[in-house]
Enzyme design. Sequence first.
Site, mmCIF file in Angstrom:
data_model
loop_
_atom_site.group_PDB
_atom_site.id
_atom_site.type_symbol
_atom_site.label_atom_id
_atom_site.label_comp_id
_atom_site.label_asym_id
_atom_site.label_seq_id
_atom_site.Cartn_x
_atom_site.Cartn_y
_atom_site.Cartn_z
ATOM 1 N N SER A 113 0.806 -1.219 0.000
ATOM 2 C CA SER A 113 0.000 0.000 0.000
ATOM 3 C C SER A 113 0.843 1.274 0.000
ATOM 4 C CB SER A 113 -0.954 -0.045 1.179
ATOM 5 O OG SER A 113 -1.847 1.023 1.111
ATOM 6 N N HIS A 114 0.698 2.056 1.030
ATOM 7 C CA HIS A 114 1.347 3.366 1.105
ATOM 8 C C HIS A 114 2.718 3.300 1.767
ATOM 9 C CE1 HIS A 114 -1.062 2.211 4.460
ATOM 10 N NE2 HIS A 114 -0.237 2.878 5.229
ATOM 11 N N ASP A 278 -2.340 6.466 -3.498
ATOM 12 C CA ASP A 278 -1.193 5.889 -2.789
ATOM 13 C C ASP A 278 -0.490 4.826 -3.626
ATOM 14 O OD1 ASP A 278 -3.156 3.926 -2.623
ATOM 15 O OD2 ASP A 278 -2.407 3.186 -0.714
ATOM 16 N N ASP A 280 -0.632 1.619 -4.062
ATOM 17 C CA ASP A 280 -1.387 0.603 -4.804
ATOM 18 C C ASP A 280 -2.719 1.121 -5.340
ATOM 19 O OD1 ASP A 280 -2.363 0.797 -2.206
ATOM 20 O OD2 ASP A 280 -3.148 -1.242 -2.229
ATOM 21 N N ASP A 282 -5.431 2.516 -3.897
ATOM 22 C CA ASP A 282 -6.742 2.414 -3.253
ATOM 23 C C ASP A 282 -7.075 3.599 -2.351
ATOM 24 O OD1 ASP A 282 -4.954 1.701 -1.311
ATOM 25 O OD2 ASP A 282 -5.928 -0.192 -0.771
ATOM 26 N N ARG A 283 -6.076 4.423 -2.023
ATOM 27 C CA ARG A 283 -6.365 5.582 -1.182
ATOM 28 C C ARG A 283 -6.533 6.841 -2.031
ATOM 29 N NH1 ARG A 283 -3.113 5.441 4.497
ATOM 30 N NH2 ARG A 283 -3.681 3.300 5.005
ATOM 31 N N LYS A 377 -11.217 -0.394 -1.458
ATOM 32 C CA LYS A 377 -11.350 1.051 -1.587
ATOM 33 C C LYS A 377 -10.687 1.453 -2.898
ATOM 34 C CE LYS A 377 -7.493 1.647 1.590
ATOM 35 N NZ LYS A 377 -7.414 1.012 2.895
#
Length: 544
Positions: A113-114, A278, A280, A282-283, A377
Amino acid sequence: MEPKRVATQPFTDQRPGTSGLRKRVRVFEQPNYLENFVQAIFDTQKGLAGGVLVVGGDGRYYNRTATQTILRMAAANRVAKVLVGRGGILSTPAASCVIRKYRTGGGIVLSASHNPGGPDADFGIKFNVAAGGPAPESVTEAIYARTREIGAYFTVDSPEIDLDRLGTSTLGGMTVEVIDPVADYADLMASLFDFPAIHQLFNSGLFRMRFDAMHAVTGPYAIEILENRIGAEPGTVINGEPLEDFGGGHPDPNLAHAQELVAMTQGTDGLDFAAASDGDGDRNMILGKNFFVTPSDSLAVLAANAHQAPGYKDGIVGVARSMPTSQAADRVAEQLGIECYETPTGWKFFGNLLDAGRITLCGEESFGTGSDHVREKDGLWAVLFWLNLLAARKQSVKDIVHEHWRRFGRNFYTRHDYEGVDAKAAADLVDHLRILLPELPGKRLGAYQVEYADDFAYVDPVDGSRSDRQGVRIGFEGGSRVVFRLSGTGTEGATLRVYIEAYESDPVKHDQDPQTALQPLILIARELAQIEARLGRAEPDVIT
Ligand code: G1P
Ligand code: ZN
């Protein structure tokens, strides 16, 4: 090509956290570490044999190596077909989209992710189920249990698959199809949002925007959707080239890590709209001219205005938010006469509610917003939703949010993170709060009267599964709250998150800075949890 059995020994630290197994790259590079976890997925998810599996990741360092390993193991475990994004790339929401669209048996998503990327930074892996979402706890716990007793994994000896050319090849009896990672996702977005209206907004000459892909996975998605399909001017997407180490940055779209973008929205010459996603994809972070939309408010605004977007024109059936997310969405749900669910932190808890058709929109304070279109998300989805709103309402971001507050009241909100603290001290701090809980209701803390104090437990209304100890909540009369929980995604030490919220109905007071408006509650939270004494930190590391 016969499967080869390789003897292995269990690792003890492969329990997935809030969102899959996340570790340093160096940990994943240990012999058999990745293989054990992947085999545990195949051993527990029997339906994958003979079925179709999706594989892709955020493109960070180790993504390609891991993809090749997983393809060989999938072949040895008798998967019939793998759909893999070109270059081993699929943003997390795009992976969810592909899993669902082609009715596959699930997917393996490679992402931290982030978290920063690179040889000395983080990597991650998670399993998504056939509905497209992160595996529920029952599944992640079964995978974990399997990693504790694993004795062998299966692979095939084969040369590397060419991941960079679209098309189909075979690997030990398994079909490998390298797919365009962007096309299916872009088509889905076009079906939900009014691209022609957004095009007009872009063409009006009165609207300037930038999207910051932070050198992470969304670059190619944003360029295709915003610039190629909708017609934003070239250069609208900045930092659009994905890099294995995200250019050395921290691909987390918030006020602390996307400062370059924030600066572009400030001053009289500031952009009208800016957004970021972010590592990947999703944010999301949404900014207007001189204005930051908190993710909690974003969810509430989207819920109140959902009918403006074609994909949601018939309204929404319900909303859900993670427990620490502000209660702004609850107020919208109340007015709309729909249900608002409060779930533990982590997207996986929305899956059942979405599958059961109980909710349409959901979100988390941690810059995550999404809907029933996928089971993750979705960063670009949120950006397009906002663009659709701006095009339909012909107002600025700030005016839309201020109008929202006038109608529903404002939930002032902030999250304070104390990162990389001693794990034992952090656990003791939370235990100490748990001990205090029974005495708190009815007590006065500063100007606030405690209404309830508990350790959040969730019983899933769809399958009845129970999740305990999901965060300490202290609620005050009038709707204010402080919440404490430890992060479940970190890879080093512990991170204490303190979430602070206060409700204000009076529009005259809506313009205050949240840190100022929340100062009394911030101090109450610090004192009650003895943060400085226990963690040796006077101030948080990150404020969002
Ligand atoms: C964090 C966020 C949480 C989010 C998760 C994955 O988890 O707080 O809302 O679902 O990242 O993106 P945490 O580190 O708090 O466990
Ligand atoms: Zn992410």
